[in-house]
Design a protein around this motif. Structure first.
Motif, short mmCIF file in Angstrom:
data_model
loop_
_atom_site.label_atom_id
_atom_site.label_comp_id
_atom_site.label_asym_id
_atom_site.label_seq_id
_atom_site.Cartn_x
_atom_site.Cartn_y
_atom_site.Cartn_z
N LEU A 157 0.83 -1.21 0.00
CA LEU A 157 0.00 0.00 0.00
C LEU A 157 0.86 1.25 0.00
CD1 LEU A 157 -2.86 -0.93 2.50
CD2 LEU A 157 -3.08 -0.49 0.06
N GLY A 158 1.89 1.28 0.85
CA GLY A 158 2.76 2.44 0.92
C GLY A 158 3.47 2.70 -0.39
N PHE A 159 3.94 1.62 -1.04
CA PHE A 159 4.63 1.76 -2.33
C PHE A 159 3.70 2.32 -3.41
CE2 PHE A 159 5.61 -0.13 -6.49
CZ PHE A 159 6.88 0.40 -6.70
N LEU A 160 2.51 1.76 -3.49
CA LEU A 160 1.55 2.22 -4.49
C LEU A 160 1.18 3.68 -4.26
CD1 LEU A 160 -0.83 -0.86 -4.69
CD2 LEU A 160 0.82 -0.13 -6.42
N GLY A 161 0.95 4.05 -3.00
CA GLY A 161 0.57 5.43 -2.69
C GLY A 161 1.68 6.42 -2.98
N CYS A 162 2.90 6.09 -2.56
CA CYS A 162 4.04 7.00 -2.77
C CYS A 162 4.36 7.16 -4.25
CB CYS A 162 5.27 6.47 -2.03
SG CYS A 162 5.26 6.76 -0.26
N CYS A 163 4.58 6.03 -4.91
CA CYS A 163 4.96 6.09 -6.32
C CYS A 163 3.84 6.65 -7.19
CB CYS A 163 5.37 4.70 -6.81
SG CYS A 163 6.92 4.12 -6.11
N GLY A 164 2.62 6.28 -6.84
CA GLY A 164 1.49 6.80 -7.61
C GLY A 164 1.39 8.31 -7.54
N ALA A 165 1.68 8.87 -6.35
CA ALA A 165 1.61 10.32 -6.18
C ALA A 165 2.79 11.02 -6.82
CB ALA A 165 1.53 10.66 -4.70
N VAL A 166 4.00 10.54 -6.57
CA VAL A 166 5.21 11.20 -7.07
C VAL A 166 5.31 11.11 -8.60
CG1 VAL A 166 7.73 11.15 -7.05
CG2 VAL A 166 6.46 10.87 -4.92
N ARG A 167 5.06 9.92 -9.12
CA ARG A 167 5.18 9.72 -10.56
C ARG A 167 3.89 10.06 -11.31
NH1 ARG A 167 9.47 6.66 -12.14
NH2 ARG A 167 8.31 5.93 -13.97
N GLU A 168 2.87 10.45 -10.56
CA GLU A 168 1.57 10.77 -11.14
C GLU A 168 1.07 9.63 -12.02
OE1 GLU A 168 1.58 14.56 -13.02
OE2 GLU A 168 2.42 15.63 -11.28
N ASN A 169 1.16 8.43 -11.43
CA ASN A 169 0.77 7.22 -12.14
C ASN A 169 -0.66 6.86 -11.76
OD1 ASN A 169 0.41 4.30 -12.69
ND2 ASN A 169 2.58 4.38 -13.25
N ARG A 170 -1.57 6.99 -12.71
CA ARG A 170 -2.98 6.73 -12.44
C ARG A 170 -3.24 5.27 -12.10
NH1 ARG A 170 -6.53 8.58 -17.19
NH2 ARG A 170 -4.72 7.98 -18.42
N CYS A 171 -2.51 4.36 -12.73
CA CYS A 171 -2.71 2.93 -12.48
C CYS A 171 -2.40 2.58 -11.03
CB CYS A 171 -1.83 2.11 -13.43
SG CYS A 171 -2.03 0.33 -13.24
N MET A 172 -1.30 3.09 -10.51
CA MET A 172 -0.92 2.84 -9.12
C MET A 172 -1.93 3.46 -8.15
SD MET A 172 3.22 3.24 -8.95
CE MET A 172 4.30 2.00 -9.67
N LEU A 173 -2.35 4.68 -8.45
CA LEU A 173 -3.32 5.33 -7.58
C LEU A 173 -4.65 4.58 -7.58
CD1 LEU A 173 -2.67 9.09 -8.43
CD2 LEU A 173 -2.16 7.92 -6.28
N LEU A 174 -5.05 4.09 -8.75
CA LEU A 174 -6.30 3.35 -8.83
C LEU A 174 -6.21 2.02 -8.07
CD1 LEU A 174 -9.15 3.18 -9.98
CD2 LEU A 174 -8.18 2.11 -12.04
N LEU A 175 -5.05 1.35 -8.19
CA LEU A 175 -4.86 0.09 -7.48
C LEU A 175 -4.85 0.33 -5.96
CD1 LEU A 175 -4.42 -2.93 -7.68
CD2 LEU A 175 -1.95 -2.51 -7.91
N PHE A 176 -4.21 1.42 -5.55
CA PHE A 176 -4.19 1.80 -4.14
C PHE A 176 -5.62 2.02 -3.64
CE2 PHE A 176 -4.34 5.20 -0.99
CZ PHE A 176 -3.44 4.75 -0.03
N PHE A 177 -6.40 2.76 -4.43
CA PHE A 177 -7.80 3.03 -4.08
C PHE A 177 -8.61 1.74 -3.96
CE2 PHE A 177 -12.19 3.63 -5.45
CZ PHE A 177 -12.62 4.64 -4.59
N VAL A 178 -8.41 0.82 -4.91
CA VAL A 178 -9.18 -0.43 -4.93
C VAL A 178 -8.86 -1.28 -3.71
CG1 VAL A 178 -9.49 -2.62 -6.15
CG2 VAL A 178 -9.49 -0.48 -7.43
#
Length: 243
Positions: free
Chosen positions: A73-94
């Motif tokens: 969860l921490g990896f998906l949230g951090c990388c999703g925010a910093v890299r502005e990766n929608r896939c990671m943010l969506l997976l974190f949300f799910v």
């Protein structure tokens, strides 16, 4: 710093803490399982430590699982925010959403199907008592686990002291020392009859701390909702920027 930058920073810091906490928990879990010999020797050398304390080694699997989930969860949230990766943010949300739904569903089941839950617990209790009578006193691990539980909760058996009747340990109506506060006692002892079973003791402990437990549950739910809201807001803003 605009709203978008603020949300990215909050997301990064929050999930960075989660990632580090998960890494720490995972490291402890792996250490407990890999170096259990050293830990067991350390526990046995503690002054006044009960032999049943070694049961703590079984917590290693739980720590490994919990640490792995938190790190993911921490990896998906951090990388999703910093890299502005929608896939990671969506997976974190799910993932957060699934956990939240499972928690809500569990609470609903406990409230709506309270009678069914009590019936299941009663049926489980019968199996537990059968296990006590079969293994307590003959199986070292089961005996140690029950001794630790009874010492921690100041209880006796699952329901009460009668759970030990006809067990491998009970001979001539003798019961464990935890049922008597001092030493092994007989069936006619008034002390044994006054000590509650571990299940009633656990229920009483939960009821006594119900306000704290509800506050913690609401706090966790609020954090989960906030995390979902922030991640989805970032997701939408990143999507808007890319179009």
């Amino acid at each position: 710093m605009g709203c978008f930058g603020f949300l990215k920073t909050v997301m990064f810091i929050f999930n960075g803490i989660i990632f580090l906490a998960g890494a720490g928990i995972l490291a402890v879990g792996i250490w407990v399982k890999v170096d259990n010999g050293s830990i067991l020797n350390f526990l046995q050398n503690l002054d006044g430590a009960p032999s049943e304390l070694k049961q703590v080694l079984n917590v290693g699997y739980l720590l490994i699982a919990l640490g792995s989930v938190l790190m993911l969860l921490g990896f998906l949230g951090c990388c999703g925010a910093v890299r502005e990766n929608r896939c990671m943010l969506l997976l974190f949300f799910v993932i957060i959403l699934i956990v939240f739904i499972a928690e809500v569903a569990g609470a609903i089941v406990l409230l709506v199907f309270k009678g069914l839950v009590q019936k299941v617990i009663t049926e489980v209790g019968v199996k537990v008592v059968e296990g006590i009578r079969k293994d307590y006193g003959s199986n070292k691990d089961i005996t140690g686990l029950w001794n630790t539980t009874m010492e921690t909760l100041k209880c006796c058996g699952f329901n009460n002291y009668t759970d030990f009747r006809n067990s491998s340990f009970s001979k001539n109506g003798t019961y464990p020392s935890q049922c008597c506060k001092m030493s092994a006692c007989n069936e006619g002892s008034a002390t044994a009859a006054n000590i509650p079973g571990c299940f009633p003791a656990l229920i009483a402990l939960v009821e006594a701390n119900s306000v704290v437990l509800i506050a913690v549950a609401l706090g966790i739910a609020a954090l989960e909702l906030t995390a979902m809201a922030v991640s989805m807001t970032l997701y939408c803003q990143i999507k808007a920027k890319s179009t």
